[in-house]
Design a protein around this motif. Structure first.
Motif, PDB file in Angstrom:
ATOM      1  N   VAL A   1      12.429   0.214  -5.695  1.00 33.22           N
ATOM      2  CA  VAL A   1      13.001  -0.751  -4.695  1.00 33.22           C
ATOM      3  C   VAL A   1      13.636   0.033  -3.556  1.00 33.22           C
ATOM      4  O   VAL A   1      13.409  -0.310  -2.185  1.00 33.22           O
ATOM      5  CB  VAL A   1      14.129  -1.540  -5.322  1.00 33.22           C
ATOM      6  N   ALA A   2      14.284   1.132  -4.078  1.00 30.62           N
ATOM      7  CA  ALA A   2      14.946   2.165  -2.904  1.00 30.62           C
ATOM      8  C   ALA A   2      13.805   2.820  -1.940  1.00 30.62           C
ATOM      9  O   ALA A   2      14.047   2.782  -0.380  1.00 30.62           O
ATOM     10  CB  ALA A   2      15.491   3.278  -3.387  1.00 30.62           C
ATOM     11  N   TYR A   3      12.540   3.050  -2.512  1.00 34.04           N
ATOM     12  CA  TYR A   3      11.496   3.697  -1.577  1.00 34.04           C
ATOM     13  C   TYR A   3      11.025   2.395  -0.706  1.00 34.04           C
ATOM     14  O   TYR A   3      11.075   2.632   0.515  1.00 34.04           O
ATOM     15  CB  TYR A   3      10.442   4.187  -2.601  1.00 34.04           C
ATOM     16  N   ALA A   4      10.783   1.211  -1.244  1.00 34.25           N
ATOM     17  CA  ALA A   4      10.182   0.357  -0.602  1.00 34.25           C
ATOM     18  C   ALA A   4      10.997  -0.107   0.644  1.00 34.25           C
ATOM     19  O   ALA A   4      10.598  -0.357   1.874  1.00 34.25           O
ATOM     20  CB  ALA A   4      10.048  -1.055  -1.351  1.00 34.25           C
ATOM     21  N   ILE A   5      12.379  -0.037   0.506  1.00 38.02           N
ATOM     22  CA  ILE A   5      13.233  -0.477   1.472  1.00 38.02           C
ATOM     23  C   ILE A   5      13.637   0.662   2.621  1.00 38.02           C
ATOM     24  O   ILE A   5      13.396   0.432   3.774  1.00 38.02           O
ATOM     25  CB  ILE A   5      14.614  -1.065   1.063  1.00 38.02           C
ATOM     26  N   GLY A   6      13.455   1.802   2.225  1.00 35.63           N
ATOM     27  CA  GLY A   6      13.906   3.074   3.005  1.00 35.63           C
ATOM     28  C   GLY A   6      12.843   3.409   3.706  1.00 35.63           C
ATOM     29  O   GLY A   6      12.970   3.850   4.954  1.00 35.63           O
ATOM     30  N   ASN A   7      11.538   3.164   3.452  1.00 33.48           N
ATOM     31  CA  ASN A   7      10.358   3.602   3.935  1.00 33.48           C
ATOM     32  C   ASN A   7       9.856   2.669   4.851  1.00 33.48           C
ATOM     33  O   ASN A   7       9.317   2.963   5.978  1.00 33.48           O
ATOM     34  CB  ASN A   7       9.264   3.782   3.009  1.00 33.48           C
ATOM     35  N   ALA A   8      10.241   1.245   5.057  1.00 37.85           N
ATOM     36  CA  ALA A   8       9.764   0.551   5.932  1.00 37.85           C
ATOM     37  C   ALA A   8      10.498   0.632   7.268  1.00 37.85           C
ATOM     38  O   ALA A   8      11.598   0.946   7.343  1.00 37.85           O
ATOM     39  CB  ALA A   8      10.040  -1.135   5.488  1.00 37.85           C
ATOM     40  N   VAL A   9       9.533   0.308   8.337  1.00 29.43           N
ATOM     41  CA  VAL A   9       9.910   0.308   9.731  1.00 29.43           C
ATOM     42  C   VAL A   9       9.854  -1.000  10.410  1.00 29.43           C
ATOM     43  O   VAL A   9       8.527  -1.406  10.192  1.00 29.43           O
ATOM     44  CB  VAL A   9       9.270   1.451  10.401  1.00 29.43           C
ATOM     45  N   ILE A  10      10.888  -1.619  10.748  1.00 27.20           N
ATOM     46  CA  ILE A  10      10.645  -3.014  11.431  1.00 27.20           C
ATOM     47  C   ILE A  10      10.065  -2.618  12.682  1.00 27.20           C
ATOM     48  O   ILE A  10      10.602  -1.845  13.796  1.00 27.20           O
ATOM     49  CB  ILE A  10      12.136  -3.639  11.669  1.00 27.20           C
ATOM     50  N   ARG A  11       9.183  -3.462  13.128  1.00 31.63           N
ATOM     51  CA  ARG A  11       8.434  -3.390  14.726  1.00 31.63           C
ATOM     52  C   ARG A  11       9.194  -3.609  15.715  1.00 31.63           C
ATOM     53  O   ARG A  11      10.206  -4.518  15.639  1.00 31.63           O
ATOM     54  CB  ARG A  11       7.293  -4.330  14.542  1.00 31.63           C
TER      55      ARG A  11
ATOM     56  N   VAL B   1       0.901  -1.277   0.149  1.00 36.45           N
ATOM     57  CA  VAL B   1      -0.034  -0.011   0.072  1.00 36.45           C
ATOM     58  C   VAL B   1       0.879   1.341  -0.069  1.00 36.45           C
ATOM     59  O   VAL B   1       0.470   2.294  -0.654  1.00 36.45           O
ATOM     60  CB  VAL B   1      -0.808   0.163   1.317  1.00 36.45           C
ATOM     61  N   ALA B   2       1.854   1.347   0.772  1.00 38.31           N
ATOM     62  CA  ALA B   2       2.801   2.496   0.664  1.00 38.31           C
ATOM     63  C   ALA B   2       3.459   2.690  -0.633  1.00 38.31           C
ATOM     64  O   ALA B   2       3.688   3.855  -1.028  1.00 38.31           O
ATOM     65  CB  ALA B   2       3.923   2.153   1.900  1.00 38.31           C
TER      66      ALA B   2
END
Length: 220
Positions: free
Chosen positions: A67-77, A22-23
């Motif tokens: 790819v860069a956005y998907a990895i950079g935007n994600a926050v691990i719980r 979704v992001a």
């Protein structure tokens, strides 16, 4: 003899704080993606069809950016790293069972000692003009939900007589799997679904909550 514990853990919205698909769609905002989401939610199309159609709206020429956005935007719980270590120490088999896509799941999980073969997700191809999603873990003969990455077939491959089966998840893609397991850890939409059908579950905000409950519960 007590059963061996095995955990089937979702990725998007569970290991990560946000839903990565979704992001990506919100950020790149290809025309028509929101209408596809509506069709998934009203069940006029399957999750597999919808996810495939959404990514087909994105050109492969933007691969590096996506790819860069998907990895950079994600926050691990919070607590996930400690949880992975806890599972290893307790000899609990941890499988990542995700309806997400390989191009962001593998890089985000790389810092954690999870064997490659314990990660199940959808795959991707950037060979054509648009992103193509591939489905290496399709539904078996016992499942007709067509969600793309069949969590129930993976759960069924571990004998309930031998394993204490535990699921951790947050959404519609976890619900069919939740019907099969001994223990459910739920948040977000999965909580609503469990409430509606009267399924017992443990709510969680982070992985410390899950570890605390696993410690309190004797192995089946």
């Amino acid at each position: 003899m007590s059963k061996e514990r095995i955990i089937f853990c979702d990725f998007d919205g569970t290991i990560t704080v946000n839903d990565n698909i979704v992001a990506i769609m919100k950020h790149f905002n290809p025309a028509g993606w929101e209408a596809i989401v509506e069709r998934i939610l009203d069940k006029s199309i399957s999750i597999r069809q919808g996810v495939g159609e959404m990514f087909a709206l994105l050109p492969t020429s933007r691969k590096d950016e996506i790819v860069a956005y998907a990895i950079g935007n994600a926050v691990i719980r919070d607590g996930f790293g400690e949880f992975v270590n806890y599972c290893k120490e307790q000899n609990i088999k941890l499988l990542i069972t995700s309806g997400g896509i390989d191009f962001f799941i593998y890089p985000l999980l790389k810092p954690f000692p999870i064997p490659h073969e314990n990660i199940y997700s959808n795959a991707s191809s950037f060979e054509g003009s648009v992103i193509e999603i591939l489905w290496p873990n399709k539904c078996d003969e016992h499942c007709q939900t067509d969600c793309g990455m069949c969590k129930t077939s993976i759960i069924r491959s571990y004998d309930a007589n031998r394993y204490e089966r535990i699921i951790i998840g947050d959404s519609i893609t976890d619900f069919e799997g939740a019907k099969l397991v001994d223990t459910i850890f739920a948040r977000s939409h999965l909580v609503d679904m469990c409430e509606q059908l009267g399924y017992a579950y443990y709510p969680f905000d982070n992985f410390f909550d899950i570890m605390k409950q696993l410690e309190a519960e004797p192995v089946a």
